[in-house]
Write an enzyme that holds these catalytic residues in place. Sequence first.
Site, PDB file in Angstrom:
ATOM      1  N   ASP A 273      -0.790  22.906  10.253  1.00  0.00           N
ATOM      2  CA  ASP A 273      -1.373  22.365   9.031  1.00  0.00           C
ATOM      3  C   ASP A 273      -0.985  20.885   8.991  1.00  0.00           C
ATOM      4  O   ASP A 273      -0.046  20.473   9.675  1.00  0.00           O
ATOM      5  CB  ASP A 273      -0.803  23.130   7.831  1.00  0.00           C
ATOM      6  CG  ASP A 273      -1.194  22.502   6.517  1.00  0.00           C
ATOM      7  OD1 ASP A 273      -2.405  22.287   6.313  1.00  0.00           O
ATOM      8  OD2 ASP A 273      -0.300  22.213   5.702  1.00  0.00           O
TER       9      ASP A 273
ATOM     10  N   ASP B  35       3.035  25.061   5.358  1.00  0.00           N
ATOM     11  CA  ASP B  35       4.000  25.018   4.261  1.00  0.00           C
ATOM     12  C   ASP B  35       3.424  25.446   2.918  1.00  0.00           C
ATOM     13  O   ASP B  35       4.163  25.782   2.000  1.00  0.00           O
ATOM     14  CB  ASP B  35       4.556  23.598   4.105  1.00  0.00           C
ATOM     15  CG  ASP B  35       3.544  22.658   3.462  1.00  0.00           C
ATOM     16  OD1 ASP B  35       2.393  22.619   3.951  1.00  0.00           O
ATOM     17  OD2 ASP B  35       3.887  22.000   2.478  1.00  0.00           O
TER      18      ASP B  35
END
Length: 644
Positions: free
Chosen positions: A328, A520
Amino acid sequence: MNTKQKRNLLRIVVTTVMMVALSFMPLSGPLRFMAYLVPYVIVGYDILYKAGKGIKNRQAFDESLLMAIATLGAMALAVYEDGDYTEAIAVMLFYQVGEWFQAYAVGRSRRDISALMDIRPDYANREQEDGTLVQVEPDEVEIGSIIVVKPGEKIPLDGVVVEGTSTLNTVALTGEALPRDAQEGDEVLSGCVNINGLLKIRTTKEFDESTASKILEMVEDASSRKSKSENFIARFARVYTPIVVYAALALAILPPLVRIFGMGTAPEWGTWIYRALTFLVISCPCALVVSIPLSFFAGIGGASRQGVLVKGSNYLEALSEVKTVVFDKTGTLTKGSFQVSAIHADKLNQDKLLHLAAHVERYSTHPIAESLRNAFGHEADGCSVENVEEIAGHGIRAQVNGKTVCVGNGKLMDSIGAQWHMCDAVGTSIHVAVEGEYAGHIIIADAIKENAAAAIQALKKDGIKQTVMLTGDSAAIADKVAKELRLDTVYSQLLPQDKVAKVEELLQQPSTGKLAFVGDGINDAPVLSRADVGIAMGAMGSDAAIEAADIVLMDDDPLKISTARRIARKTLRIVKQNIYFSIGVKVLVLLLGAFGFANMWAAIFADVGVMVLAVLNAVRAMFVSQGSVSKQRNGLANTDVTIA
């Protein structure tokens, strides 16, 4: 060293001393047997008890039974021949030495992991309405309560500092020895130790949901998740042990019967029983049963010392086989917070332009305003800021030292007639006009983490074939980050469900191999669950991401991914070394023993000696070269990467 280890070490020492003393005593017959029986019982009573208990519970086929049969048989032969009792006692003695080494190694590794158990707070100082403090159990503190943490105390619950400044020791959470400063407005995590200042904290989570509790839960669950290698060894031992017991019986009985009925010669029962007993000692699978789980346990312990929590040995094994790493962007490779990345001034110098913009945004709570104030850093310079007016959707207008300054987007510039222009730099443009005349613009962007570029380089150096980034950001921003970090592939403008679909697509490609996803946010949880290995950022990552992940980086440093992978690969190398070495030595000595070329001392080496060597080899998994970690940080991370 715990009490049990001390007691076992004492038994080993006492037995050794008695063996040496008895070797100088001219004893024979029953008296000699009784004398040698004492050290045998001292060093082996627990093995005999376990063997008897196993027979009683119909779970007899384990190493305790093999050791009991072999040593009792050797003692019986020594009585029959008035021979050497030292072989039987030596088998038990060296077995206990191996067990002691194994217990010490497990204890050493467990201490690395159980150091995390020290993060569990014993109490919380809750502030009452009248300002007094009451010491309560952490799980009695509700969200929104004010707690006081004194110097030297652990922070009991996650929260936000509302008063005070201090320095925090975060080593138990992150593995980093460098203390971190905390001041009003900062988020703090449970388990950190307050070093020098008094802090008042407003709690944001209940105790069961706090960082410390989540970490402890992960640590406690880690040993229940077995790797393929551990499961293989467990199945192998269940099948292998009864086979060697029956093979030993056959070796003791069949050759003498063949000599009696087939050859008509003396059966030589003593010789073949001795060979069968030697065969049993050699075949004991202690080295495999002990060293393989210990290797993984040591690897998990070594990772925890580096601030990497691995939720099970199966994930450590999977990480060692990863060939593709998917990231990500925001909060993983970038900091997830705005900062000034470029200043382009038309009429003023750069410092003056930033100076005016920071003053105009002085009272705004917008993240962009905060980034401008952080970049300027000299807010209290005596300048007069008056008549601050926020224009929704456009920006802010204010009087700075008597001059009208407008700070905002292109719409604000159009409304005051300022001739502004676009910028080629990637990021958000903040335009500035003074007295209606365009003065320049400031670029605000999400900064790349300091170690992100080094992390990508380290992974490629470690054998990762493909690095991929998935993000919901625009193509321009995504491509810029990918270029700066030298990622192989980037996919932008993705919704959470698109990320899952893209990972599914990658998993279908034969060239992908095992895939790890690093994220996250709460929207990363589905992808973390779908990947072969899910890696979450533990310091600022969402609870959902940490819960769904298999591995958690406690300080959000992407460079730790390479560290964790090196630990995983080292652990698997050690596991394979122990398997090949243990089986190879046993097969060789078994063949020699069956044909009478290996005595009980060779059997002791094949069993206990190999176990000790395997255990010592397994212990290496808990140590990570600090030199290599420093090299990653200092050598690979020298590149200063920002988005501009």
